[in-house]
Design an enzyme around this catalytic site. Sequence first.
Site, short mmCIF file in Angstrom:
data_model
loop_
_atom_site.label_atom_id
_atom_site.label_comp_id
_atom_site.label_asym_id
_atom_site.label_seq_id
_atom_site.Cartn_x
_atom_site.Cartn_y
_atom_site.Cartn_z
N LYS A 125 0.86 -1.19 0.00
CA LYS A 125 0.00 0.00 0.00
C LYS A 125 0.89 1.23 0.00
O LYS A 125 1.41 1.63 1.02
CB LYS A 125 -0.91 -0.01 1.24
CG LYS A 125 -2.27 0.70 1.02
CD LYS A 125 -2.19 2.18 0.74
CE LYS A 125 -1.99 2.99 2.00
NZ LYS A 125 -1.99 4.47 1.72
N CYS A 136 13.75 10.97 7.17
CA CYS A 136 13.53 10.55 8.56
C CYS A 136 14.80 10.58 9.37
O CYS A 136 14.78 10.83 10.58
CB CYS A 136 12.90 9.15 8.59
SG CYS A 136 13.92 7.85 7.84
#
Length: 487
Positions: free
Chosen positions: A181, A289
């Site tokens: 996804k 990140c």
Amino acid sequence: MTEHTLTVAGVAIDTRHWIGGERVASTETFTDVSPIDGSVLGEISRGTATEAAAAVAAAKAAFPGWAATPRAERARVLHAIADGVEKRLEELAIVETTDNGALLRSHRRGVMPRVAHNFRFFADWLLQLEHEDFDTRGHTNHVSWDPAGPSVLITPWNAPLMLSTWKVAPALAAGNTVVLKPAEWTPLTASLLADIAAEAGLPAGVLNVVQGYGSEIGDALTSHPDVRRISFTGSVPTAKRISESASGNLTPLSLELGGKSPLLVFADADLDLAVDLAVEQYDNAGQVCLAATRFLVEESVAEEFTRRFVQKAATLVQGDPRDEATDIGPNIHPNQLDKIDGFVQRALAAGARAVIGGHRKDGQYYAPTLLTDVAQDSEIVQEEVFGPVLTLQTFTTEEEAVRLANDTRFGLAATLATGDPERAERVTARLVAGTVWVNCFFVRDLQAPFGGSRHSGVGREGGTWSFDFYCDIKNTVTAPKGWKDHG
């Protein structure tokens, strides 16, 4: 072109899901927009619980065959996927740049070659994956990695294809089947990956791609009783929802959740090197990140460090990421831009000072920003901004530097600039982080474990650690006696 195809820079992309080896359309769609100029790229099939269930069913049906496929054959297919990525590298690069706004030159030279490497590395690692048999009172222990089953992989928008394949490659190598996804803001290269995998000979149902909003399709995937593994990269709040959803089935989770990483600069550091490391934190418009967004600089060199940093940052070119001269592109989405600016304006209102930046620019671009006069307990120091916004604080002792570095709820990474190897050893041993870089930044090897401590995540990815997650590890103990004569 059909109603289910859009074109980006001459590249045709199917906008439907990929389920069980077939394209599947949804009745509803969502709009995909380029962050470069706000142009509409197309309408993408918007999945619901129906598509989620179909994808998991396809993965479940394909699992026995793929799990039983010999290691050498699985490795061959993964290498064939890598070949397909390399063949279409330029197409993937321009599509990803258009979809997420990261630099085209980076996609060409680093990111897309890394996508191919992800598949090749885990294909090769699979073939050497073993644990030496060992003896227990004359009994033989044999450790094996058994494929776990259908795996749901939910991936972010800041490096869509690279971070997706960082999960897809080891899951497939392990013998699992996959439901991928991708983030709704950047769905396009995941669709192209489905085409590449099919062309490489990956059996139908082994890789499935479903698109849509996490709020509409995510729970149906993560709560499904037939899902055996869930890997997610994204925010802490979303990870908590996924954890709650998966808890009913005790589905194992791997979570990589970002951070608020420090860059510690000691007075004995090479200041030019330290400044280079600091400016590098604006990479991908700050949407990384691992970025060391908190500068902790020894007080005696803070003024000189800041002067050099401002001088170096002024040379950065911000603009269209398709231009080879551009260093900083746009931020991903108007919502993200609002979030970034909200952090900065609240910090300024609370007394912070913008040494550079501190404001929006035209379109979805935010000026590279450095804030000083920030309190350790302030929002801007404690919370992940995920934009081109850095803070600078000073320290006077090694003890204070470590305390400040560790004083957030995160623990993904840390970067250290020092000219003293003994200090480096002392400080790195005390830093709470999954990865520590000393006098360097963003050197990543897939053999190494990757992940975070505290709220930066659960588990590790890379090398054997990835197989440990995607497999059920079995120990078989065999007695030296009890065999019948079959001669």
